[in-house]
Scaffold this motif. Structure first.
Motif, PDB file in Angstrom:
ATOM      1  N   LEU A 165      -7.016  45.349  28.479  1.00 35.98           N
ATOM      2  CA  LEU A 165      -7.837  44.107  28.890  1.00 35.98           C
ATOM      3  C   LEU A 165      -6.952  42.945  28.977  1.00 35.98           C
ATOM      4  N   SER A 166      -5.669  43.445  29.439  1.00 35.73           N
ATOM      5  CA  SER A 166      -4.358  42.397  29.402  1.00 35.73           C
ATOM      6  C   SER A 166      -4.459  41.303  30.255  1.00 35.73           C
ATOM      7  N   LYS A 167      -5.447  41.244  31.407  1.00 30.56           N
ATOM      8  CA  LYS A 167      -5.763  40.404  32.311  1.00 30.56           C
ATOM      9  C   LYS A 167      -6.747  39.574  32.130  1.00 30.56           C
ATOM     10  N   ASP A 168      -7.749  39.847  31.283  1.00 22.69           N
ATOM     11  CA  ASP A 168      -8.762  38.925  30.896  1.00 22.69           C
ATOM     12  C   ASP A 168      -8.767  37.820  30.018  1.00 22.69           C
ATOM     13  N   ASN A 169      -8.563  36.469  30.546  1.00 19.64           N
ATOM     14  CA  ASN A 169      -8.442  35.344  29.846  1.00 19.64           C
ATOM     15  C   ASN A 169      -9.821  34.635  29.395  1.00 19.64           C
ATOM     16  N   HIS A 170     -10.855  35.411  29.289  1.00 23.29           N
ATOM     17  CA  HIS A 170     -12.023  34.851  29.022  1.00 23.29           C
ATOM     18  C   HIS A 170     -11.849  34.379  27.319  1.00 23.29           C
ATOM     19  N   ASN A 171     -12.595  33.629  27.057  1.00 23.47           N
ATOM     20  CA  ASN A 171     -12.695  33.512  25.488  1.00 23.47           C
ATOM     21  C   ASN A 171     -13.778  34.267  24.885  1.00 23.47           C
ATOM     22  N   ILE A 172     -13.744  34.820  23.860  1.00 30.67           N
ATOM     23  CA  ILE A 172     -14.391  35.588  22.999  1.00 30.67           C
ATOM     24  C   ILE A 172     -14.754  35.267  21.573  1.00 30.67           C
ATOM     25  N   THR A 173     -16.033  35.267  21.244  1.00 27.29           N
ATOM     26  CA  THR A 173     -16.222  34.923  19.977  1.00 27.29           C
ATOM     27  C   THR A 173     -17.104  36.069  19.237  1.00 27.29           C
ATOM     28  N   PHE A 174     -16.347  36.900  18.213  1.00 28.23           N
ATOM     29  CA  PHE A 174     -17.045  38.092  17.541  1.00 28.23           C
ATOM     30  C   PHE A 174     -17.883  37.509  16.201  1.00 28.23           C
ATOM     31  N   SER A 175     -19.013  37.975  15.633  1.00 26.72           N
ATOM     32  CA  SER A 175     -19.495  37.889  14.436  1.00 26.72           C
ATOM     33  C   SER A 175     -19.630  39.323  14.026  1.00 26.72           C
ATOM     34  N   VAL A 176     -19.907  39.234  12.542  1.00 23.94           N
ATOM     35  CA  VAL A 176     -20.298  40.504  12.101  1.00 23.94           C
ATOM     36  C   VAL A 176     -21.387  40.036  11.317  1.00 23.94           C
ATOM     37  N   THR A 229     -31.468  38.086   6.966  1.00 23.45           N
ATOM     38  CA  THR A 229     -29.824  38.462   6.988  1.00 23.45           C
ATOM     39  C   THR A 229     -29.298  38.412   5.496  1.00 23.45           C
ATOM     40  N   LEU A 230     -28.483  39.171   5.159  1.00 19.87           N
ATOM     41  CA  LEU A 230     -27.812  39.314   4.161  1.00 19.87           C
ATOM     42  C   LEU A 230     -26.440  38.717   4.276  1.00 19.87           C
ATOM     43  N   PHE A 231     -25.854  38.912   5.354  1.00 18.08           N
ATOM     44  CA  PHE A 231     -24.423  38.371   5.570  1.00 18.08           C
ATOM     45  C   PHE A 231     -24.287  38.110   6.941  1.00 18.08           C
ATOM     46  N   ASP A 232     -23.497  37.119   7.421  1.00 18.16           N
ATOM     47  CA  ASP A 232     -23.335  36.689   8.824  1.00 18.16           C
ATOM     48  C   ASP A 232     -22.187  35.835   8.892  1.00 18.16           C
ATOM     49  N   SER A 233     -21.061  36.254   9.618  1.00 19.49           N
ATOM     50  CA  SER A 233     -19.827  35.686   9.686  1.00 19.49           C
ATOM     51  C   SER A 233     -19.272  35.722  10.969  1.00 19.49           C
ATOM     52  N   THR A 234     -18.965  34.488  11.325  1.00 14.05           N
ATOM     53  CA  THR A 234     -18.291  34.683  12.713  1.00 14.05           C
ATOM     54  C   THR A 234     -16.887  34.456  12.539  1.00 14.05           C
ATOM     55  N   LEU A 235     -16.123  35.242  13.366  1.00 10.77           N
ATOM     56  CA  LEU A 235     -14.661  35.122  13.557  1.00 10.77           C
ATOM     57  C   LEU A 235     -13.996  34.378  14.334  1.00 10.77           C
ATOM     58  N   THR A 236     -12.781  33.878  14.476  1.00 13.58           N
ATOM     59  CA  THR A 236     -12.276  32.795  15.416  1.00 13.58           C
ATOM     60  C   THR A 236     -12.391  33.257  16.754  1.00 13.58           C
ATOM     61  N   THR A 237     -12.597  32.186  17.693  1.00 12.77           N
ATOM     62  CA  THR A 237     -12.348  32.623  19.160  1.00 12.77           C
ATOM     63  C   THR A 237     -10.950  33.156  19.523  1.00 12.77           C
ATOM     64  N   ILE A 238     -10.874  34.404  20.397  1.00 12.04           N
ATOM     65  CA  ILE A 238      -9.848  34.547  21.025  1.00 12.04           C
ATOM     66  C   ILE A 238      -9.975  34.939  22.356  1.00 12.04           C
ATOM     67  N   LYS A 239      -8.776  35.204  23.214  1.00 13.22           N
ATOM     68  CA  LYS A 239      -9.073  35.657  24.292  1.00 13.22           C
ATOM     69  C   LYS A 239      -9.155  37.169  24.435  1.00 13.22           C
ATOM     70  N   ILE A 240     -10.127  37.591  25.385  1.00 12.25           N
ATOM     71  CA  ILE A 240     -10.440  39.108  25.446  1.00 12.25           C
ATOM     72  C   ILE A 240      -9.176  39.912  25.361  1.00 12.25           C
ATOM     73  N   LYS A 241      -7.993  39.210  26.255  1.00 14.46           N
ATOM     74  CA  LYS A 241      -6.808  40.274  26.149  1.00 14.46           C
ATOM     75  C   LYS A 241      -6.127  40.080  24.989  1.00 14.46           C
ATOM     76  N   ASP A 242      -6.494  39.493  23.820  1.00 17.35           N
ATOM     77  CA  ASP A 242      -5.848  39.683  22.568  1.00 17.35           C
ATOM     78  C   ASP A 242      -6.708  40.533  21.534  1.00 17.35           C
ATOM     79  N   ILE A 243      -7.654  41.054  22.032  1.00 20.07           N
ATOM     80  CA  ILE A 243      -8.242  41.918  21.092  1.00 20.07           C
ATOM     81  C   ILE A 243      -7.404  43.131  20.785  1.00 20.07           C
ATOM     82  N   PRO A 244      -7.397  43.468  19.542  1.00 25.53           N
ATOM     83  CA  PRO A 244      -6.320  44.252  19.315  1.00 25.53           C
ATOM     84  C   PRO A 244      -6.498  45.760  19.483  1.00 25.53           C
ATOM     85  N   ASP A 245      -5.511  46.481  19.730  1.00 26.24           N
ATOM     86  CA  ASP A 245      -5.765  47.951  20.114  1.00 26.24           C
ATOM     87  C   ASP A 245      -5.927  48.564  18.872  1.00 26.24           C
TER      88      ASP A 245
END
Length: 133
Positions: A45-56, A64-80
């Protein structure tokens, strides 16, 4: 006089004993459960510069017992998979219900999606391994 002091001491002991007793904590009859969220990608995904926000999240059928938003990152920065993001959470207020667990994500100017799994009432450890594509 001796009777009064003996009665006073006895009354003090009774009051102290009754005021120091604590109500027993309610015992949860369900074994503690842990949800382990793992996020990574196997795609290039190294060329994808869109911002993405994950939550668990952890949900029962009704709340809902638990809901937590993670920081916004670039799609290309999602870890392998060798640098995966791991979040471990004990199920709060567990009533022994089957659970829905997973990830929600929003891609800026694109849309929202999710990855949902289940955790049965007998599972004490649920691993939610999500490989983003």
């Amino acid at each position: 006089m001796k009777i009064y002091s003996t009665l006073a001491i006895l009354a003090l002991v009774i009051l102290t004993e009754s005021s120091c007793k604590k109500d027993p904590s309610p015992v949860n009859p369900f074994p503690p459960r842990t949800i382990k969220f793992i996020l990574h990608t196997e795609a290039d995904l190294s060329k994808d510069n869109h911002n993405i926000t994950f939550s668990v999240f952890i949900r029962t059928h009704t709340k809902t017992l638990f809901d937590s938003t993670l920081t916004t990152i670039k799609i290309k920065d999602i870890p392998d998979s060798t640098h995966q993001l791991v979040i471990e959470k004990k199920v709060p207020n567990d009533d022994g219900s089957d659970l829905a667990v997973g990830f929600n994500y929003a891609i800026e100017n694109v849309g929202n999606s999710w990855y949902i799994d289940t955790c049965s009432k007998v599972e004490t450890l649920k691993v939610v391994d999500y490989s983003f594509r």
